[in-house]
Design an enzyme around this catalytic site. Structure first.
Site, PDB file in Angstrom:
ATOM      1  N   HIS A 261       0.769  -1.183  -0.007  1.00  0.00           N
ATOM      2  CA  HIS A 261       0.064   0.048   0.001  1.00  0.00           C
ATOM      3  C   HIS A 261       0.916   1.246   0.070  1.00  0.00           C
ATOM      4  O   HIS A 261       0.347   2.427  -0.309  1.00  0.00           O
ATOM      5  CB  HIS A 261      -0.954  -0.090   1.224  1.00  0.00           C
ATOM      6  CG  HIS A 261      -2.268   0.751   1.098  1.00  0.00           C
ATOM      7  ND1 HIS A 261      -2.671   1.795   2.083  1.00  0.00           N
ATOM      8  CD2 HIS A 261      -2.842   0.985   0.226  1.00  0.00           C
ATOM      9  CE1 HIS A 261      -3.645   2.436   1.827  1.00  0.00           C
ATOM     10  NE2 HIS A 261      -3.816   1.905   0.649  1.00  0.00           N
ATOM     11  N   HIS A 492      -8.937  10.846   0.039  1.00  0.00           N
ATOM     12  CA  HIS A 492      -7.961   9.643  -0.019  1.00  0.00           C
ATOM     13  C   HIS A 492      -6.894   9.651   0.799  1.00  0.00           C
ATOM     14  O   HIS A 492      -6.035   8.820   0.944  1.00  0.00           O
ATOM     15  CB  HIS A 492      -7.966   9.093  -1.462  1.00  0.00           C
ATOM     16  CG  HIS A 492      -7.119   7.583  -1.649  1.00  0.00           C
ATOM     17  ND1 HIS A 492      -5.930   7.404  -1.977  1.00  0.00           N
ATOM     18  CD2 HIS A 492      -7.818   6.824  -1.440  1.00  0.00           C
ATOM     19  CE1 HIS A 492      -5.651   6.197  -1.505  1.00  0.00           C
ATOM     20  NE2 HIS A 492      -6.728   5.440  -1.693  1.00  0.00           N
TER      21      HIS A 492
END
Length: 609
Positions: A261, A492
């Site tokens: 990630h 985000h």
């Protein structure tokens, strides 16, 4: 089975099979077939989560609010749910757990890539594509950096003392894009003459990424570090076949539901080296109408030949920590970059690196990664301020994992203890006296956003996870960002901080790729003797002492800040403080249930399957 709780009613599918950590992991889809033809609504070329595929489908085939018939595949539960949003939650026909996978793409993406592709692409026949695009959106708006010239605020000349930036957003007042960056700004020749680069990320559209580099840099060596496996890895490699300059490094993910990630760029120039740590995937959607965060390092000069291994280190140990993080991959492909970092002077760095790498850690290794790394940094370097013991903590994120049956299982125990490591007593921790404010968008936030309901595709909180932890929702606060002009650009970005009671000061600020999950931050095992982490994550911690602020806090640059505060001591928190708690009618955005009682900003409903 009908259940009821503090946030209304919902229907739980009999086939529910969620697992403890699955909801936050960004597990790639491996169901696509490489050589199969793709229809407009079949999904993007790159792998993506169920949440992002649903968003893509609804962008390609929107359900107008005036439509009276839902699709044939709509389940009976969804039909019963239609028009009843206010009553609560109802599970959609898709009961797969979402992962914090972010992507929404559509047919225009592929066509636009063909029209504006590098010379390696033979397809150039796109003369009539413009007429097939959605009425609300022009391709040049969606795929290109905002065309306004860089303003007089010169971020190259120290106009931003922290190196912390937001991404440019289409559809907001241009004054709010002042000082914000697009990926094309980051890769611009203004920052240096590129020699080679490395891109670490989760979701990557290779052709789009190549287009973001200036023409003169598009054939420079590019290493892509990813976590894809099997079919999704094959798809990624297939994307890169036209580009001979691209090579790959696959991150090892040996623990179930882990993801790569981390979002980082390493940029080697003729003039030196730069590190960029950010929160955006390498896809067009993430740089269009979302709130994202970026830390841009200074330009690091090359050290004199023959310098010692300890040369070029910062007071924050950033250089050695970055090398340790890269070495954790155990990949020969990264040795060249580790050597390059050793050859440069990173002494001007004022932030602390905070990473997560997959594994089970004991002894002193427990404090190298995850939330125990944050705990160690705060204990050793954060100032203890008067009355700080009861200062709140604020976490803001775009995805949520399974956190347990109540707060004592993780949030109000080990995780909170790390967040308040500086200035809080053990007694206060045990009583959970420190207020916790969790900022996550409501359904209304998403509905009224620039993207409308499809923005929720990158907020993959599932009904399977939510219904197990209703206790968590009492901590939730709305997404509001009037201070940065981004209230309608869904977040985000992921940030964590410790503000004062009046929210005028913050003791520290962290921007990171890590969402609110045990997979990202780690969870203690074996009576606290072992920390288990599933995913790769990376962020930077801002502490006042590293910026020469003796008082031990930053002022908050926000709506309440009085005029005349020194920009060098005010931190640009990207959302409004204090955060506003959910009202009685507010619900957190849940991606895999329908919303049909009110239209979004494009006049559409949300039926994810």
């Amino acid at each position: 089975m009908l259940q009821e709780g503090a946030h209304g009613r919902w229907t739980v599918s009999s086939s529910e099979d969620s697992t403890e950590e699955n909801s936050d992991s960004e597990k790639p889809s491996t169901s696509s077939v490489l050589n199969a033809p793709r229809s407009e609504a079949s999904g993007p070329q790159y792998s993506c989560s169920e949440a992002r595929k649903a968003a893509h489908k609804r962008k390609a085939s929107p359900l107008k609010f005036s439509d009276t018939h839902l699709p044939a595949q709509t389940s009976p539960a969804e039909k019963q749910r239609s028009g009843q949003e206010g009553l609560g939650w109802c599970l959609s026909s898709s009961d797969e757990e979402p992962e914090d996978r972010e992507k929404r793409a559509r047919k225009e993406t592929l066509k636009e890539e063909k029209c504006d592709a590098p010379r390696e692409h033979p397809e150039t026949h796109c003369k009539d594509e413009k007429d097939e695009r959605p009425k609300n959106e022009k391709a040049e708006d969606y795929y290109e950096a905002p065309g306004e010239p860089q303003d007089t605020w010169d971020w190259l000349d120290g106009g931003n003392p922290f190196g912390f930036f937001l991404t440019k957003v289409r559809g907001i007042e241009q004054s709010y894009n002042s000082g914000a960056l697009h990926i094309k700004d980051i890769l611009s020749p203004l920052l240096g003459t590129l020699v080679s680069s490395a891109q670490f990320n989760y979701c990557i559209d290779v052709a789009w990424l190549v287009r973001q580099y200036p023409q003169e840099f598009r054939k420079k060596p590019l290493l892509i570090v990813h976590g894809e496996k099997r079919e999704s890895k094959a798809e990624l490699l297939a994307q890169a076949r036209p580009f001979e300059n691209i090579s790959f490094c696959q991150a090892k993910l040996d623990i179930a539901f882990g993801t790569h990630h981390t979002k980082m760029m390493l940029l080697l120039y003729e003039e030196g080296l730069r590190v960029v740590i950010h929160t955006s995937n390498l896809i067009a959607e993430d740089w269009h109408q979302k709130t994202q965060g970026i830390w841009l390092s200074p330009l690091y000069p090359r050290l004199p030949q023959g310098s010692s291994d300890s040369a070029g280190e910062s007071e924050t140990s950033f250089k050695s920590d970055l090398i340790s993080y890269l070495m954790a991959y155990g990949s020969p492909a990264l040795k060249e970059w580790i050597d390059l970092i050793r050859e440069h002077d990173l002494s001007e760095t004022r932030v602390y690196l905070l990473g997560s790498t997959p594994g089970r850690y004991q002894g002193i290794d427990k404090e190298k990664w995850g939330h125990l790394r944050l705990r160690k940094l705060l204990k050793e370097h954060a100032s203890s301020l008067p009355a700080q013991e009861s200062w709140p903590v604020v976490g803001q994120f775009s995805s949520i994992g399974s956190l347990g049956a109540d707060g004592s299982k993780w949030l109000c125990s080990e995780f909170q203890e790390s967040l308040v490591a500086a200035g809080s007593s053990v007694a206060a921790l045990l009583k959970c006296d420190v207020p916790i404010h969790l900022v996550y968008p409501t359904v209304s936030n998403v509905r009224q956003s620039l993207e409308g309901y499809p923005a929720g595709g990158s907020l993959p909180y599932s009904i399977q996870t939510a219904q197990k932890q209703l206790w968590l929702h009492s901590y939730f606060h709305k997404w509001s960002a009037e201070v940065s002009g981004r209230s309608h650009a869904m977040p985000h970005i992921k940030t964590y901080m410790r503000p004062s009671h009046d929210f005028q000061k913050i003791a520290w600020f962290l921007v990171t790729s890590a969402n609110l999950s045990k997979a990202a931050w780690g969870a203690l095992e074996k009576n606290g003797t072992q920390l288990m982490i599933r995913s790769y994550e990376l962020g930077v911690l801002f502490l006042p002492s590293a910026f020469g602020l003796d008082k031990g806090y930053f002022h908050v640059k926000g709506k309440m800040l009085s005029e005349g505060k020194d920009s060098a001591t005010t931190f640009p928190v990207p959302f409004d403080l204090p955060p506003e708690q959910y009202g009685s009618k507010d619900q957190p955005w849940i991606w895999n249930i329908p919303y049909t009682s009110a239209p979004d900003t494009h006049g559409n409903m949300w039926v994810p399957s």
